[in-house]
Design a protein around this motif. Structure first.
Motif, short mmCIF file in Angstrom:
data_model
loop_
_atom_site.label_atom_id
_atom_site.label_comp_id
_atom_site.label_asym_id
_atom_site.label_seq_id
_atom_site.Cartn_x
_atom_site.Cartn_y
_atom_site.Cartn_z
N ASN A 183 4.41 -1.52 3.03
CA ASN A 183 4.23 -2.86 2.62
C ASN A 183 4.46 -3.19 1.23
OD1 ASN A 183 2.64 -4.93 2.74
ND2 ASN A 183 1.11 -4.77 4.51
N SER A 184 4.61 -4.23 0.96
CA SER A 184 5.23 -3.77 -0.51
C SER A 184 3.70 -4.93 -1.39
CB SER A 184 6.30 -4.64 -0.76
OG SER A 184 6.31 -5.87 -0.26
N MET A 185 3.40 -5.78 -0.05
CA MET A 185 1.38 -5.71 -1.00
C MET A 185 0.71 -5.26 -1.72
SD MET A 185 2.57 -8.91 -1.04
CE MET A 185 0.68 -10.05 -1.17
N PHE A 186 0.68 -3.82 -0.72
CA PHE A 186 0.24 -2.78 -1.41
C PHE A 186 -0.41 -2.98 -2.86
CE2 PHE A 186 -0.95 -1.84 2.41
CZ PHE A 186 -0.62 -0.78 2.85
N ASP A 187 -1.45 -2.75 -3.47
CA ASP A 187 -1.43 -2.64 -5.38
C ASP A 187 -2.31 -1.73 -5.89
OD1 ASP A 187 -3.88 -5.54 -6.11
OD2 ASP A 187 -3.99 -3.34 -4.34
N TYR A 188 -3.05 -0.61 -4.69
CA TYR A 188 -4.05 0.36 -5.61
C TYR A 188 -3.39 1.55 -4.87
CZ TYR A 188 -7.28 2.32 -8.23
OH TYR A 188 -7.96 2.91 -9.18
N PHE A 234 -5.29 13.26 1.54
CA PHE A 234 -5.45 12.49 3.10
C PHE A 234 -4.29 10.59 1.27
CE2 PHE A 234 -5.94 12.56 6.41
CZ PHE A 234 -6.60 12.98 6.72
N CYS A 235 -3.21 10.18 1.74
CA CYS A 235 -3.06 9.06 0.80
C CYS A 235 -3.82 7.85 1.31
CB CYS A 235 -0.93 9.70 1.08
SG CYS A 235 -0.62 8.01 -0.07
N ALA A 236 -4.19 6.85 0.84
CA ALA A 236 -3.96 5.75 0.80
C ALA A 236 -4.24 4.41 0.09
CB ALA A 236 -5.76 5.57 1.26
N ALA A 237 -3.78 3.75 0.40
CA ALA A 237 -4.09 2.32 -0.24
C ALA A 237 -4.43 1.29 0.24
CB ALA A 237 -2.13 1.10 0.65
N VAL A 238 -4.45 -0.08 -0.76
CA VAL A 238 -5.61 -1.55 -0.49
C VAL A 238 -3.98 -1.91 -0.45
CG1 VAL A 238 -7.32 -2.47 -1.43
CG2 VAL A 238 -7.23 0.00 -1.64
N ASP A 239 -3.87 -3.20 0.17
CA ASP A 239 -3.27 -4.43 -0.32
C ASP A 239 -3.71 -5.34 -0.80
OD1 ASP A 239 -3.29 -5.22 3.09
OD2 ASP A 239 -3.99 -6.46 1.55
N LEU A 240 -3.19 -6.37 -1.83
CA LEU A 240 -4.13 -7.49 -1.92
C LEU A 240 -4.98 -8.71 -1.32
CD1 LEU A 240 -0.63 -8.93 -4.37
CD2 LEU A 240 -2.82 -7.91 -5.32
N GLY A 241 -4.34 -8.50 -0.23
CA GLY A 241 -5.22 -9.50 0.88
C GLY A 241 -6.72 -9.41 0.80
#
Lengths: 115, 115
Positions: free
Chosen positions: A27-32, A89-96
């Motif tokens: 997901n290219s919306m992941f920003d963190y 674990f790797c984790a991501a946050v998306d802008l939305g």
């Protein structure tokens, strides 16, 4: 639909050597992005994070690299110690959803550091 | 400073039953998130509560519900248990709504087995 993937279920390294744990996302919306470490019978604990505006973040023995064009990040542990043996674990946050507490986790990689 | 505590640590239920899991947030934290971790998978976001209101929800059916109390402790309720609900349920607290800037502090989890 696995948006964050850790394709290596396990990794074994010798004490003192480098451990490299990999993570891919779609997901290219992941920003963190964050890395968590989990010991058996304990909850995950925060290890290190990186914003999408950076390509590297370092904290002691731990360095996270982010390659946005490849949608890939990696965690380097140098030198590895037996106490580093855990599930990562790797984790991501998306802008939305940055205000909803929603982290999207990978499946985890079990690291074993041999003395 | 007290960390995040969850109870019970283990629980066995039968299909169709209802279950309540409890979580006490870390001192000073006003936000709690719940995650489900199936065997061999990473944690999956269920929902978050901020100041007693649901503040975001993952892809879980309505039979998963929650509460947050004025002292910021929380409950996760699951109705009509199914075999696939067998998992480790993790509670995480933070001092704000955002997952990225407020690193989550996880409890050790409740291991639920549905027979």
């Amino acid at each position: 639909d696995q948006q964050v993937k850790q394709n290596s279920p396990s990794l074994s390294v010798q004490e003192g050597r480098i451990s490299i744990l990999n993570c891919d996302y779609t997901n290219s919306m992941f920003d963190y992005f964050l890395w968590y470490k989990k010991y058996p019978a304990e909850g995950p604990t925060f290890l290190i994070s990186i914003s999408s505006i950076k390509d590297k973040n370092e904290d002691g023995r731990f360095t996270v690299f982010l390659n946005k064009s490849a949608k890939h990040l990696s965690l380097h542990i140098v030198p590895s110690q037996p106490g580093d043996s855990a599930v990562y674990f790797c984790a991501a946050v998306d802008l939305g959803s940055s205000n909803t507490g929603k982290l999207i986790f990978g499946q985890g990689t079990t690291l074993q550091v041999k003395p | 400073e007290t960390g995040v505590t969850q109870s019970p640590t283990h629980l066995i239920k039968t299909r169709g039953q209802q279950v309540t899991l409890r979580c006490s947030s870390q001192s000073g934290h006003n936000t709690v998130s719940w995650y489900q971790q199936a065997l061999g998978q990473g944690p999956q976001f269920i929902f978050q509560y901020y100041r007693e209101e649901e503040n975001g929800r993952g892809n879980f059916p309505p039979r998963f519900s929650g509460l947050q109390f004025p002292n910021y402790s929380s409950e996760l309720n699951v109705n009509a248990l199914e075999l696939d609900d067998s998992a480790l349920y993790l509670c995480a607290s933070s001092a704000g709504q955002g997952a990225a800037n407020e690193k989550l502090f996880f409890g050790s989890g409740t291991q639920l087995s549905v027979l």
